[in-house]
Design a protein around this motif. Structure first.
Motif, PDB file in Angstrom:
ATOM      1  N   LEU A   1      -4.642  -0.336  -0.017  1.00 13.72           N
ATOM      2  CA  LEU A   1      -5.123  -1.847   0.164  1.00 13.72           C
ATOM      3  C   LEU A   1      -6.160  -2.032   0.909  1.00 13.72           C
ATOM      4  CD1 LEU A   1      -4.546  -4.474  -1.796  1.00 13.72           C
ATOM      5  CD2 LEU A   1      -3.506  -5.112   0.238  1.00 13.72           C
TER       6      LEU A   1
ATOM      7  N   VAL B   1      -8.570  -9.497   1.106  1.00 11.17           N
ATOM      8  CA  VAL B   1      -8.541  -8.124   0.588  1.00 11.17           C
ATOM      9  C   VAL B   1      -9.789  -7.643  -0.226  1.00 11.17           C
ATOM     10  CG1 VAL B   1      -7.418  -6.769  -1.177  1.00 11.17           C
ATOM     11  CG2 VAL B   1      -5.979  -8.540   0.174  1.00 11.17           C
TER      12      VAL B   1
ATOM     13  N   MET C   1      -9.170  -1.848  -3.770  1.00  9.01           N
ATOM     14  CA  MET C   1      -7.750  -1.293  -3.940  1.00  9.01           C
ATOM     15  C   MET C   1      -7.897   0.309  -4.677  1.00  9.01           C
ATOM     16  SD  MET C   1      -4.727  -2.382  -6.544  1.00  9.01           S
ATOM     17  CE  MET C   1      -5.817  -2.355  -8.026  1.00  9.01           C
TER      18      MET C   1
ATOM     19  N   GLN D   1      -2.809  -8.162  -5.957  1.00  7.59           N
ATOM     20  CA  GLN D   1      -3.608  -9.076  -4.872  1.00  7.59           C
ATOM     21  C   GLN D   1      -4.881  -9.449  -5.432  1.00  7.59           C
ATOM     22  OE1 GLN D   1      -0.735  -9.357  -2.198  1.00  7.59           O
ATOM     23  NE2 GLN D   1      -2.656 -10.397  -1.892  1.00  7.59           N
TER      24      GLN D   1
END
Length: 699
Positions: free
Chosen positions: A10, A161, A164, A178
């Motif tokens: 992440l 974020v 990924m 997320q």
């Protein structure tokens, strides 16, 4: 069943450095729990963390759950079929509910009743289906005090974020975690979930991860050391090498080491310097400002004296490192200049003259100002001096100067220098070493396991300060309750016990509190209640003190049963029982003592001495003889409080005690025989209880 290696990463904006290691470890723990709960076996999980990423590599994880069989219970077999063996309405209802026919019915025994059931085959779900939710749950359960949202996203995390990675071997696992979706082909032609990002400056481009096993090397090529421990080892090596070049030793506190490791992806340590004139300032102030504000590692020589260097860890490999070095030197100079200014300003006013400011600083509303406290500590310190071996005049002077540096500019800017600043100023004013050193030592020990004052004056002031606070707070009825302990009295109490025992001060808790009460005089109204409450509180801290040292609870309870008045005496008894507990004879003698205690508790303990003529059995004669032999040997040891040696000698009683209980009937029909045997047992127990009640020892 197929096995796979999974990579999850992440990517975020810079994560909080003080929490990075904790977040990494929690992500690993939560993911392990999720996989186990789902019935997915795996060999190991490797967890990684860098400033902009948290990652996991799950090695040899099952590709799917195992197939299982689930039982659905129906009515009793007797109620399920009629006399002709046909399904009853009860069974028909059960089959309708399960969507099955009679040929799918099974039976099982439930106690004495045979019941019908349906055994449904449940196919295990695949890793592809289960893993995204397991990872999302793990992220949701991370210890994050305050989560944030990014732009219009409804997803919350510790930082925004950005990307990924989710790979199962060489393939991307489609998932949404997320708010980011993997397995989607973008306009640029790459599939999301396979690409990470490199170093923000050295390699801002995307990095393709072809297989989880290539993750660390792929990022290393992109100037990111994703493994926290590897990055830390690089920093350790670089810092040591730079320190060695100038014959110095780097100060590397573990918290700062972790924080610096969490701040850089590609660590490059650089040594810088500062003007030697700043070394005239208390080095604790310089070290504090460089460590806390700038995250620098300071350098000292073999005598622990600060050297005019510091090491900074950069996150870039510069073509011209001198620019980074000069930049850091330019930044630190004003901070060191501030410390120098405060230090020089403070010297314009003698320590003793600061009492006027102390008189305007409240210690506690009902207990007066800090100057009131200082005068009480001075009075108490003089009373304690004969006990601690300090000179009364040194103790009194030190007590009156002890809190003066709290009004200084240096302590105002660096609160952690309280006491330390006073030591520097006292030395500059020509005070002797005992007085000067004690000003810094008054706050020792600061925490469990911390060092104690080295000087007798320091021990005296440290003891007086804690006793004054504890007695005063109990005197106004504000004892700690639950988790509330604003004056840290629990920690102070442990400090008092350590100061007394480790300095071998032969004084009772009651006498210490009485001396503190005398210093308070009429300020505290109910001296008797305060004495009882404060003594009980201090005695109640024995358990916490010794449990911290790894002493078993039953050892502490064995000593507490006798309520020794002196902490030093208590300490000697605990050490003796702790040693005795490890002896091979301990278990049998503890059991025998328990048996003796139970017998004597049920009977009126006879008075007088054992009558030798009334000893008829060989075993009781042998025990009497052994007691007669051993008592004069241990009495001097009891008098010298050498309890360890005494209990070691008493261990020799095991054999005659065992033989006594095997061959002698204590509760004899003959009243005199019985009374004589009870006297013998009472004599035995009295010997052991001169140290502790070992009958409470558990084995």
């Amino acid at each position: 069943m197929s096995k796979h290696t999974v990579l999850f990463e992440l990517g975020c904006e810079e994560l909080p450095p003080k929490s990075l290691k904790k977040l990494r470890d929690a992500l690993k723990v939560e993911t392990e729990k999720g996989l186990k709960d789902a019935g997915l076996a795996f060999d190991s999980i490797e967890a990684y963390a860098a400033p902009r990423r948290l990652a996991l590599k799950i090695v040899n994880v099952d590709g799917a759950q195992a197939d299982t069989q689930k039982r659905f219970d129906g009515p009793a077999k007797q109620a399920a079929f009629d006399a002709e063996g046909k399904p009853t309405k009860a069974l028909e209802g059960f089959m309708r509910g399960q969507g099955i026919t009679v040929d799918q019915i099974s039976t099982f025994q439930a106690g004495k009743v045979e019941k019908v059931c349906y055994l449904k085959d449940v196919k295990g779900q695949s890793l592809d289906v289960l893993l995204p939710q397991i990872l999302q749950n793990a992220l949701d359960n991370l210890p994050i005090a305050k989560r944030m949202r990014s732009a219009a996203s409804r997803n919350e995390f510790v930082r925004p974020v950005k990307w990924m990675v989710l790979l199962k071997d060489t393939e991307v696992l489609p998932a949404t975690i997320q708010g980011l979706t993997s397995g989607v082909k973008t306009e640029q032609g790459f599939v999301t979930g396979r690409y990470s990002l490199g170093h923000r400056f050295h390699h801002p481009d995307m990095v393709e991860i072809k297989h989880p096993d290539e993750y660390l090397d792929a990022l290393r090529q992109a100037y990111v050391i994703a493994n926290f421990e590897e990055r830390q080892a690089i920093i350790d090596g670089q810092v040591k090498a730079l320190a060695d070049e100038v014959n110095a030793i780097a100060i590397v506190p573990s918290d700062l080491r972790d924080e610096v490791t969490a701040l850089v992806e590609w660590p490059v340590a650089l040594r810088a310097s500062f003007e030697e004139r700043f070394l005239a300032v208390p080095q604790e102030a310089l070290i504090t400002t460089m460590q806390d504000n700038q995250k620098y590692f300071c350098l000292v020589n073999s005598d622990n004296k600060l050297q005019p260097y510091f090491i900074t860890v950069s996150n870039i490999e510069s073509k011209d490192p001198t620019q980074i070095i000069e930049g850091n030197e330019k930044v630190v100079r004003p901070r060191l200049s501030d410390a120098e200014f405060f230090f020089l300003q403070d010297q314009k006013q003698p320590l003793a003259s600061r009492k006027e400011k102390l008189a305007n600083m409240v210690f506690q509303a009902e207990l007066g100002t800090l100057w009131d406290k200082s005068t009480r500590i001075a009075k108490l310190a003089v009373a304690l001096a004969p006990i601690t071996g300090a000179k009364a005049e040194d103790a009194e002077k030190a007590a009156l100067l002890a809190k003066c540096d709290l009004t200084s500019e240096l302590v105002g800017e660096f609160p952690e220098l309280q006491g330390i600043a006073g030591t520097y100023y006292a030395r500059l004013e020509g005070e002797n070493d005992e007085v000067a050193e004690s000003l810094g030592e008054q706050y020792l020990p600061k925490f469990a396991g911390d060092v104690l004052p080295k000087t007798k004056t320091g021990t005296t002031i440290a003891l007086a300060d804690r006793l004054d606070t504890l007695t005063g707070i109990f005197g106004i009825g504000q004892a700690p309750t639950g988790s509330k302990d604003p004056f840290a009295l629990r920690r102070s109490a442990i400090g008092i016990l350590r100061l007394v025992t480790e300095n071998e001060l032969d004084v009772s808790i009651e006498d210490l509190i009485k001396l503190a009460l005398a210093a308070y005089g009429d300020v505290l109204k109910d001296h008797d209640k305060t004495l009882n409450d404060a003594v009980a509180f201090l005695e109640g801290r024995y358990r916490a003190k010794y449990e911290d040292q790894g002493v078993a609870v039953d050892v502490i309870q064995a000593v507490q049963a006798l309520s020794p008045k002196s902490p030093l005496d208590f300490d000697k008894r605990v050490n003796a029982v702790n040693h005795f507990r490890a002896l091979p004879e301990a278990a049998a003698l503890a059991a025998a003592n328990k048996r003796v205690a139970n017998i004597l508790a049920k009977e009126a303990e006879p008075t007088g001495d054992v009558v030798e003529a009334n000893l008829v059995e060989d075993a009781e004669k042998a025990l009497f003889a052994e007691l007669a032999k051993i008592t004069p040997e241990v009495e001097p040891l009891f008098a010298a409080k050498d309890y360890t040696a005494a209990l070691s000698k008493l261990a020799a009683l095991r054999a005659p005690v065992d033989a006594f209980f095997e061959g002698v009937m204590v509760m004899a029909d003959d009243a005199e025989l019985k009374a004589n045997r009870l006297r013998l047992l009472a004599q035995l127990r009295d010997l052991f209880t001169k140290v502790a009640d070992i009958s409470v020892l558990q084995h």
